[in-house]
Motif scaffolding. Structure first.
Motif, mmCIF file in Angstrom:
data_model
loop_
_atom_site.group_PDB
_atom_site.id
_atom_site.type_symbol
_atom_site.label_atom_id
_atom_site.label_comp_id
_atom_site.label_asym_id
_atom_site.label_seq_id
_atom_site.Cartn_x
_atom_site.Cartn_y
_atom_site.Cartn_z
ATOM 1 N N ALA A 14 0.838 -1.210 0.000
ATOM 2 C CA ALA A 14 0.000 0.000 0.000
ATOM 3 C C ALA A 14 0.871 1.257 0.000
ATOM 4 C CB ALA A 14 -0.930 -0.009 1.209
ATOM 5 N N ALA A 15 1.975 1.232 0.750
ATOM 6 C CA ALA A 15 2.888 2.378 0.763
ATOM 7 C C ALA A 15 3.488 2.591 -0.628
ATOM 8 C CB ALA A 15 3.984 2.166 1.802
ATOM 9 N N ALA A 16 3.818 1.506 -1.306
ATOM 10 C CA ALA A 16 4.357 1.617 -2.662
ATOM 11 C C ALA A 16 3.318 2.208 -3.610
ATOM 12 C CB ALA A 16 4.811 0.249 -3.155
ATOM 13 N N LEU A 17 2.064 1.778 -3.459
ATOM 14 C CA LEU A 17 0.982 2.339 -4.277
ATOM 15 C C LEU A 17 0.840 3.838 -4.042
ATOM 16 C CD1 LEU A 17 -2.051 -0.126 -4.093
ATOM 17 C CD2 LEU A 17 -1.083 0.873 -6.135
ATOM 18 N N THR A 44 -5.423 -0.199 10.982
ATOM 19 C CA THR A 44 -4.063 0.035 11.465
ATOM 20 C C THR A 44 -3.149 0.461 10.317
ATOM 21 O OG1 THR A 44 -4.393 -1.647 13.164
ATOM 22 C CG2 THR A 44 -2.121 -1.013 12.695
ATOM 23 N N ILE A 45 -3.267 -0.223 9.192
ATOM 24 C CA ILE A 45 -2.435 0.105 8.032
ATOM 25 C C ILE A 45 -2.751 1.513 7.527
ATOM 26 C CG2 ILE A 45 -2.047 -0.469 5.598
ATOM 27 C CD1 ILE A 45 -2.356 -3.462 6.455
ATOM 28 N N ILE A 46 -4.025 1.825 7.415
ATOM 29 C CA ILE A 46 -4.418 3.152 6.926
ATOM 30 C C ILE A 46 -3.959 4.242 7.889
ATOM 31 C CG2 ILE A 46 -6.412 4.649 6.481
ATOM 32 C CD1 ILE A 46 -7.705 2.233 5.097
ATOM 33 N N ASP A 47 -4.101 4.001 9.195
ATOM 34 C CA ASP A 47 -3.635 4.985 10.181
ATOM 35 C C ASP A 47 -2.135 5.229 10.029
ATOM 36 O OD1 ASP A 47 -6.180 5.283 11.160
ATOM 37 O OD2 ASP A 47 -5.874 3.963 12.898
ATOM 38 N N GLU A 52 2.345 8.663 8.278
ATOM 39 C CA GLU A 52 3.581 8.856 7.528
ATOM 40 C C GLU A 52 3.376 9.667 6.250
ATOM 41 O OE1 GLU A 52 5.502 5.084 6.989
ATOM 42 O OE2 GLU A 52 5.464 4.659 9.152
ATOM 43 N N ARG A 53 2.170 10.229 6.084
ATOM 44 C CA ARG A 53 1.797 11.124 4.992
ATOM 45 C C ARG A 53 1.860 10.474 3.608
ATOM 46 N NH1 ARG A 53 0.425 16.033 5.506
ATOM 47 N NH2 ARG A 53 1.589 16.863 3.775
ATOM 48 N N PHE A 54 1.715 9.154 3.565
ATOM 49 C CA PHE A 54 1.524 8.499 2.275
ATOM 50 C C PHE A 54 0.126 8.821 1.773
ATOM 51 C CE2 PHE A 54 5.012 5.740 3.704
ATOM 52 C CZ PHE A 54 5.770 5.688 2.549
ATOM 53 N N ILE A 55 -0.823 8.899 2.712
ATOM 54 C CA ILE A 55 -2.199 9.289 2.390
ATOM 55 C C ILE A 55 -2.431 10.654 3.015
ATOM 56 C CG2 ILE A 55 -4.645 8.793 2.721
ATOM 57 C CD1 ILE A 55 -3.957 5.837 2.898
ATOM 58 N N ASP A 56 -2.847 11.604 2.186
ATOM 59 C CA ASP A 56 -3.177 12.950 2.644
ATOM 60 C C ASP A 56 -4.415 13.374 1.860
ATOM 61 O OD1 ASP A 56 -3.374 15.635 3.254
ATOM 62 O OD2 ASP A 56 -1.224 16.014 3.088
#
Length: 155
Positions: A14-17, A44-47, A52-56
């Motif tokens: 998911a981080a790579a995506l 947990t993964i989404i949090d 880590e600001r992969f998702i903003d």
């Protein structure tokens, strides 16, 4: 059949995506569900990705608005609806839509209507205007802007 992913593998994937393109929480949650990750592990993964600001999501909303306006020719209404479907907060949607330049927005509507008018057939002026109006509303533009644009392109 592929072996199911473990939560650390799913986090890494998911981080790579997210590092290759903007994604929102809803997109990643759908992916995690398809990968067979439990709801608790997904949260947990989404949090962690948000931390880590992969998702903003505000950043995602701005990128989505700019892409859909520039490349797809969508108006504010259609963009807002699409972002609501992705469960983006209303405040983030409003802030992202405010980034659109009003002059470019109006010009884009005029360009779309002129292009469509060239391919629209019909002798009756009102029927042509109705077709153009329906076209512009299907693209998500506001009716008051459409009426003003139609006055400009057809005397």
């Amino acid at each position: 059949m592929a072996k199911p992913l473990t939560p650390p593998e799913a986090l890494h994937r998911a981080a790579a995506l997210c590092s290759s393109a903007e994604h929102c929480k809803a997109d990643i949650l759908d992916k995690l569900t398809r990968w067979g990750i439990s709801p608790a592990d997904s949260r947990t993964i989404i949090d962690r990705l948000v931390q880590e600001r992969f998702i903003d999501e505000p950043r995602y909303a701005i990128a989505f608005v700019k892409d859909k306006f520039r490349f797809s020719g969508w108006g504010r209404i259609k963009i807002r609806y699409a972002l609501q479907q992705k469960r983006i907060a209303s405040s983030d949607i409003d802030a992202a839509l405010a980034c659109l330049d009003e002059e470019q927005y109006t010009q884009r509507l005029l360009d779309l209507l002129r292009a469509k008018a060239r391919s629209t057939t019909g002798d009756d002026t009102e029927a042509r205007r109705a077709k153009l109006f329906r076209f512009a509303t299907s693209r998500g533009f506001e009716s008051n802007l459409i009426f003003n644009a139609l006055k400009q392109i057809e005397p």
